[in-house]
Design a protein around this motif. Structure first.
Motif, PDB file in Angstrom:
ATOM      1  N   CYS A  97      -4.359 -13.003   4.614  1.00 14.55           N
ATOM      2  CA  CYS A  97      -4.165 -11.603   4.188  1.00 14.55           C
ATOM      3  C   CYS A  97      -5.508 -10.944   3.899  1.00 14.55           C
ATOM      4  O   CYS A  97      -5.753  -9.803   4.316  1.00 14.55           O
ATOM      5  N   PHE A  98      -6.383 -11.669   3.191  1.00 15.08           N
ATOM      6  CA  PHE A  98      -7.710 -11.116   2.905  1.00 15.08           C
ATOM      7  C   PHE A  98      -8.521 -10.929   4.182  1.00 15.08           C
ATOM      8  O   PHE A  98      -9.309  -9.983   4.291  1.00 15.08           O
ATOM      9  N   ALA A  99      -8.347 -11.814   5.164  1.00 19.06           N
ATOM     10  CA  ALA A  99      -9.082 -11.718   6.426  1.00 19.06           C
ATOM     11  C   ALA A  99      -8.709 -10.458   7.196  1.00 19.06           C
ATOM     12  O   ALA A  99      -9.522  -9.940   7.975  1.00 19.06           O
ATOM     13  N   GLU A 100      -7.496  -9.965   6.998  1.00 18.60           N
ATOM     14  CA  GLU A 100      -7.077  -8.737   7.687  1.00 18.60           C
ATOM     15  C   GLU A 100      -7.900  -7.529   7.241  1.00 18.60           C
ATOM     16  O   GLU A 100      -7.925  -6.500   7.920  1.00 18.60           O
ATOM     17  N   LEU A 101      -8.580  -7.664   6.119  1.00 19.79           N
ATOM     18  CA  LEU A 101      -9.433  -6.583   5.635  1.00 19.79           C
ATOM     19  C   LEU A 101     -10.543  -6.267   6.641  1.00 19.79           C
ATOM     20  O   LEU A 101     -10.929  -5.106   6.794  1.00 19.79           O
ATOM     21  N   ILE A 102     -11.040  -7.276   7.345  1.00 17.19           N
ATOM     22  CA  ILE A 102     -12.167  -7.075   8.271  1.00 17.19           C
ATOM     23  C   ILE A 102     -11.784  -6.168   9.445  1.00 17.19           C
ATOM     24  O   ILE A 102     -12.413  -5.109   9.622  1.00 17.19           O
ATOM     25  N   PRO A 103     -10.771  -6.531  10.251  1.00 17.71           N
ATOM     26  CA  PRO A 103     -10.480  -5.618  11.373  1.00 17.71           C
ATOM     27  C   PRO A 103      -9.989  -4.245  10.925  1.00 17.71           C
ATOM     28  O   PRO A 103     -10.353  -3.231  11.531  1.00 17.71           O
ATOM     29  N   PHE A 104      -9.202  -4.204   9.849  1.00 16.60           N
ATOM     30  CA  PHE A 104      -8.723  -2.894   9.408  1.00 16.60           C
ATOM     31  C   PHE A 104      -9.816  -2.097   8.707  1.00 16.60           C
ATOM     32  O   PHE A 104      -9.795  -0.865   8.708  1.00 16.60           O
ATOM     33  N   GLY A 105     -10.787  -2.790   8.131  1.00 13.72           N
ATOM     34  CA  GLY A 105     -11.950  -2.098   7.581  1.00 13.72           C
ATOM     35  C   GLY A 105     -12.754  -1.425   8.678  1.00 13.72           C
ATOM     36  O   GLY A 105     -13.198  -0.281   8.545  1.00 13.72           O
ATOM     37  N   VAL A 106     -12.936  -2.129   9.795  1.00 11.67           N
ATOM     38  CA  VAL A 106     -13.639  -1.543  10.941  1.00 11.67           C
ATOM     39  C   VAL A 106     -12.842  -0.375  11.513  1.00 11.67           C
ATOM     40  O   VAL A 106     -13.409   0.675  11.839  1.00 11.67           O
ATOM     41  N   LEU A 107     -11.534  -0.550  11.617  1.00 18.49           N
ATOM     42  CA  LEU A 107     -10.697   0.532  12.149  1.00 18.49           C
ATOM     43  C   LEU A 107     -10.695   1.763  11.247  1.00 18.49           C
ATOM     44  O   LEU A 107     -10.310   2.853  11.687  1.00 18.49           O
ATOM     45  N   SER A 108     -11.108   1.595  10.005  1.00 15.10           N
ATOM     46  CA  SER A 108     -11.175   2.741   9.083  1.00 15.10           C
ATOM     47  C   SER A 108     -12.113   3.830   9.589  1.00 15.10           C
ATOM     48  O   SER A 108     -11.980   4.990   9.223  1.00 15.10           O
ATOM     49  N   PHE A 116      -5.648   2.278   4.231  1.00 20.15           N
ATOM     50  CA  PHE A 116      -4.430   2.022   3.459  1.00 20.15           C
ATOM     51  C   PHE A 116      -3.787   0.696   3.875  1.00 20.15           C
ATOM     52  O   PHE A 116      -3.265  -0.037   3.042  1.00 20.15           O
ATOM     53  N   VAL A 117      -3.841   0.416   5.168  1.00 19.13           N
ATOM     54  CA  VAL A 117      -3.329  -0.864   5.661  1.00 19.13           C
ATOM     55  C   VAL A 117      -4.195  -1.997   5.114  1.00 19.13           C
ATOM     56  O   VAL A 117      -3.680  -3.030   4.668  1.00 19.13           O
ATOM     57  N   ALA A 118      -5.511  -1.802   5.124  1.00 19.97           N
ATOM     58  CA  ALA A 118      -6.429  -2.827   4.607  1.00 19.97           C
ATOM     59  C   ALA A 118      -6.156  -3.109   3.136  1.00 19.97           C
ATOM     60  O   ALA A 118      -6.076  -4.276   2.719  1.00 19.97           O
ATOM     61  N   VAL A 119      -5.986  -2.072   2.349  1.00 21.25           N
ATOM     62  CA  VAL A 119      -5.708  -2.251   0.920  1.00 21.25           C
ATOM     63  C   VAL A 119      -4.352  -2.925   0.710  1.00 21.25           C
ATOM     64  O   VAL A 119      -4.189  -3.761  -0.176  1.00 21.25           O
TER      65      VAL A 119
END
Length: 149
Positions: A97-108, A116-119
């Motif tokens: 779940c924490f790893a998903e922060l990386i791709p969604f952070g870039v997509l930000s 919002f998805v990353a959070v």
């Protein structure tokens, strides 16, 4: 109310179906993403490649988490609840779940909704981490009780 065994089986089947859908999505993602971007943005040059790379990067922890949940559910169905293997499974899921922060952070940088998805993934990771800690403590108590008997 659904009987326990049926509920466990439904959970395992849903997990495996979603895992299979994620694997299938790996193969159909490029043309589907291209169609969606043309429909919404009309310009592929603006972010098709970064979006595709981030989508594939997001599938890695998602598939790992789903596979781990399937292992977790099999153990639960076999009556192994508070064991070190299940605690490890929950730890893996939380890190996924924490790893998903990386791709969604870039997509930000490309999409308004991505932060919002990353959070949301971070929030889910924290919840799973808390449950993991409760399982670890229950595992310790179970081991202590097994020694007393």
């Amino acid at each position: 109310m659904i009987p326990r065994k049926s509920s466990e089986m439904i959970s395992l089947i849903l997990t495996l179906v979603f895992l299979a859908l994620c694997v299938i999505a790996l193969f159909v993602l490029p043309p589907v993403l291209k169609r969606m971007m043309l429909f919404f943005e009309k310009d592929l040059a603006s972010g098709y490649l970064p979006t595709l790379i981030c989508a594939y990067a997001a599938f890695v922890p998602a598939i790992a988490a789903l596979g781990t949940v399937a292992v977790f559910m099999r153990r639960v169905m076999q009556g192994e609840i508070f064991c070190s293997g299940n605690t490890a499974c929950l730890r893996i899921v939380s890190w996924c779940c924490f790893a998903e922060l990386i791709p969604f952070g870039v997509l930000s940088f490309y999409y308004f909704v991505a932060p919002f998805v990353a959070v949301s993934f971070v929030f889910l990771g924290v919840i799973v981490r808390v449950i993991k800690n409760a399982f670890a403590r229950a595992e310790e108590i179970k081991e202590e009780n097994d020694m007393v008997i």
